[in-house]
Design an enzyme around this catalytic site. Structure first.
Site, PDB file in Angstrom:
ATOM      1  N   ASP A 153      -4.706   3.911   3.362  1.00 26.25           N
ATOM      2  CA  ASP A 153      -4.851   2.759   4.261  1.00 26.25           C
ATOM      3  C   ASP A 153      -6.036   2.969   5.205  1.00 26.25           C
ATOM      4  O   ASP A 153      -6.371   4.100   5.555  1.00 26.25           O
ATOM      5  CB  ASP A 153      -3.550   2.584   5.060  1.00 26.25           C
ATOM      6  CG  ASP A 153      -3.415   1.186   5.639  1.00 26.25           C
ATOM      7  OD1 ASP A 153      -4.241   0.308   5.300  1.00 26.25           O
ATOM      8  OD2 ASP A 153      -2.483   0.970   6.441  1.00 26.25           O
ATOM      9  N   ASN A 200      -0.171  -7.397  -1.343  1.00 26.43           N
ATOM     10  CA  ASN A 200      -1.629  -7.534  -1.160  1.00 26.43           C
ATOM     11  C   ASN A 200      -2.199  -8.824  -1.761  1.00 26.43           C
ATOM     12  O   ASN A 200      -3.340  -9.189  -1.484  1.00 26.43           O
ATOM     13  CB  ASN A 200      -2.375  -6.311  -1.707  1.00 26.43           C
ATOM     14  CG  ASN A 200      -2.226  -5.065  -0.854  1.00 26.43           C
ATOM     15  OD1 ASN A 200      -2.190  -3.942  -1.354  1.00 26.43           O
ATOM     16  ND2 ASN A 200      -2.124  -5.228   0.463  1.00 26.43           N
TER      17      ASN A 200
HETATM   18  C1  IPE Z   1      -0.335  -0.576   1.945  1.00 24.11           C
HETATM   19  O1  IPE Z   1      -1.335  -0.891   2.847  1.00 24.11           O
HETATM   20  C2  IPE Z   1      -0.777  -0.909   0.545  1.00 24.11           C
HETATM   21  C3  IPE Z   1      -1.829  -0.075  -0.009  1.00 24.11           C
HETATM   22  C4  IPE Z   1      -2.366   0.971   0.577  1.00 24.11           C
HETATM   23  C5  IPE Z   1      -2.267  -0.458  -1.336  1.00 24.11           C
HETATM   24  P1  IPE Z   1      -1.359  -2.307   3.582  1.00 24.11           P
HETATM   25  O2  IPE Z   1      -2.557  -2.267   4.467  1.00 24.11           O
HETATM   26  O3  IPE Z   1      -1.287  -3.403   2.592  1.00 24.11           O
HETATM   27  O4  IPE Z   1      -0.004  -2.260   4.394  1.00 24.11           O
HETATM   28  P2  IPE Z   1       0.454  -3.039   5.708  1.00 24.11           P
HETATM   29  O5  IPE Z   1       0.217  -4.498   5.449  1.00 24.11           O
HETATM   30  O6  IPE Z   1      -0.396  -2.544   6.835  1.00 24.11           O
HETATM   31  O7  IPE Z   1       1.882  -2.680   5.887  1.00 24.11           O
HETATM   32  C1  IPE Z   2      -6.189  -0.079   2.222  1.00 25.57           C
HETATM   33  O1  IPE Z   2      -7.068  -0.490   3.220  1.00 25.57           O
HETATM   34  C2  IPE Z   2      -6.569  -0.621   0.876  1.00 25.57           C
HETATM   35  C3  IPE Z   2      -5.652  -1.635   0.333  1.00 25.57           C
HETATM   36  C4  IPE Z   2      -4.570  -2.072   0.900  1.00 25.57           C
HETATM   37  C5  IPE Z   2      -6.015  -2.193  -0.948  1.00 25.57           C
HETATM   38  P1  IPE Z   2      -6.860  -1.838   4.026  1.00 25.57           P
HETATM   39  O2  IPE Z   2      -7.677  -2.914   3.359  1.00 25.57           O
HETATM   40  O3  IPE Z   2      -5.426  -2.157   4.169  1.00 25.57           O
HETATM   41  O4  IPE Z   2      -7.508  -1.459   5.424  1.00 25.57           O
HETATM   42  P2  IPE Z   2      -7.021  -1.895   6.856  1.00 25.57           P
HETATM   43  O5  IPE Z   2      -5.584  -1.545   6.961  1.00 25.57           O
HETATM   44  O6  IPE Z   2      -7.247  -3.372   6.960  1.00 25.57           O
HETATM   45  O7  IPE Z   2      -7.885  -1.106   7.781  1.00 25.57           O
HETATM   46 MG    MG Z   3      -4.064  -1.721   5.611  1.00 31.22          MG
END
Ligand code: IPE
Ligand code: IPE
Ligand code: MG
Length: 242
Positions: free
Chosen positions: A30, A78
């Protein structure tokens, strides 16, 4: 007194006591978006740098001798993101398979997908299936990629399959999970400072150790994985006993 101790909670095997080496590590990768935002770059650049981190950490898992590394790449939630971001993630998945499959195949890495990847576009499904077929005979580290994965759906599907075969018990459900062929989850890492599971490996995490770091995923290096493994080795797992 006799009680249920399922195989995954067996306290006698390797990976269970103090000083033990983790066999199966999972990572909620994340922070790509925040990494990009800090640099006034598009989110897609953060995701691209995230793929570079995946490559390095997957290599490290192999050289560190992990049996399985499970990476959360795309959750069922997602799909709520804007179309252009989803498109960028899909494009990166394709280019990652093109650029890295040879290395995995040559280094005895077995690829495995958990989640409903068949809901992706047909060209991605074909590429993923080719990658699975090419590495199916490998018996080194298993690199598990969670694609369109949601733990609650995984558990519900596993329970339905267990019910179709007979009694629903913790063991019969566990045997139907997507991860049934993997070692028990030892260590769950989440980057970027968030302290939640976001529908990832809820069942498997029952007795996993947790390791949270403020490091944003594109900045996550093999040294961080080593740090987490060292922390794991210092922990005492009790599984409810004493
Ligand atoms: C979890 O991260 C999913 C992945 C790393 C693929 P998210 O960024 O989607 O999770 P939330 O929304 O902060 O819980
Ligand atoms: C994790 O990074 C990757 C996926 C969930 C695919 P994020 O895109 O969730 O990054 P933040 O949480 O917005 O920083
Ligand atoms: Mg995230």
């Amino acid at each position: 007194m006799a009680g249920r101790v399922s195989p995954s909670h067996d306290t006698s095997g390797p990976g269970s006591g103090k000083g033990a080496q983790a066999r199966h590590v999972a990572i909620i990768m994340d922070g790509n978006g925040r990494w990009a935002k800090k640099r006034h770059l598009p989110r897609a650049v953060g995701h691209k740098r995230g793929v570079d981190a995946v490559r390095e950490v997957a290599r490290a898992a192999r050289t560190m001798g992990l049996e399985a590394l499970t990476l959360y790449a795309f959750s069922t939630e997602n799909w709520r993101r804007p179309e252009d971001e989803i498109g960028a993630l899909m494009g990166l998945l394709k280019s990652f398979i093109v650029s890295d499959l040879d290395e995995f195949a040559a280094n005895n890495v077995r690829l495995k997908i958990i989640g409903d990847y068949k809901a992706f576009a047909p060209d991605i499904v074909a590429m993923v299936e080719n990658a699975l077929a090419r590495t199916a005979g490998n018996d080194g580290t298993t690199l598990v990629v969670a694609l369109n994965y949601g733990s609650q759906a995984e558990i519900a599907n596993a329970a339905a399959r267990a019910a179709a075969k007979g009694a629903i018990t913790p063991e019969s459900i566990e045997a139907e999970l997507d991860t049934a062929d993997l070692p028990p989850l030892d260590l769950l890492i989440r980057t970027s400072g968030e302290v939640r599971l976001s529908n990832f490996l809820l069942w498997q995490a029952a007795y996993a150790e947790m390791w949270f770091t403020e490091v944003l995923w594109p900045d996550f290096k093999p040294a961080h994985l080593q740090e987490a493994l060292d922390a794991f080795a210092r922990r005492e797992r009790r599984y409810g006993g004493r």
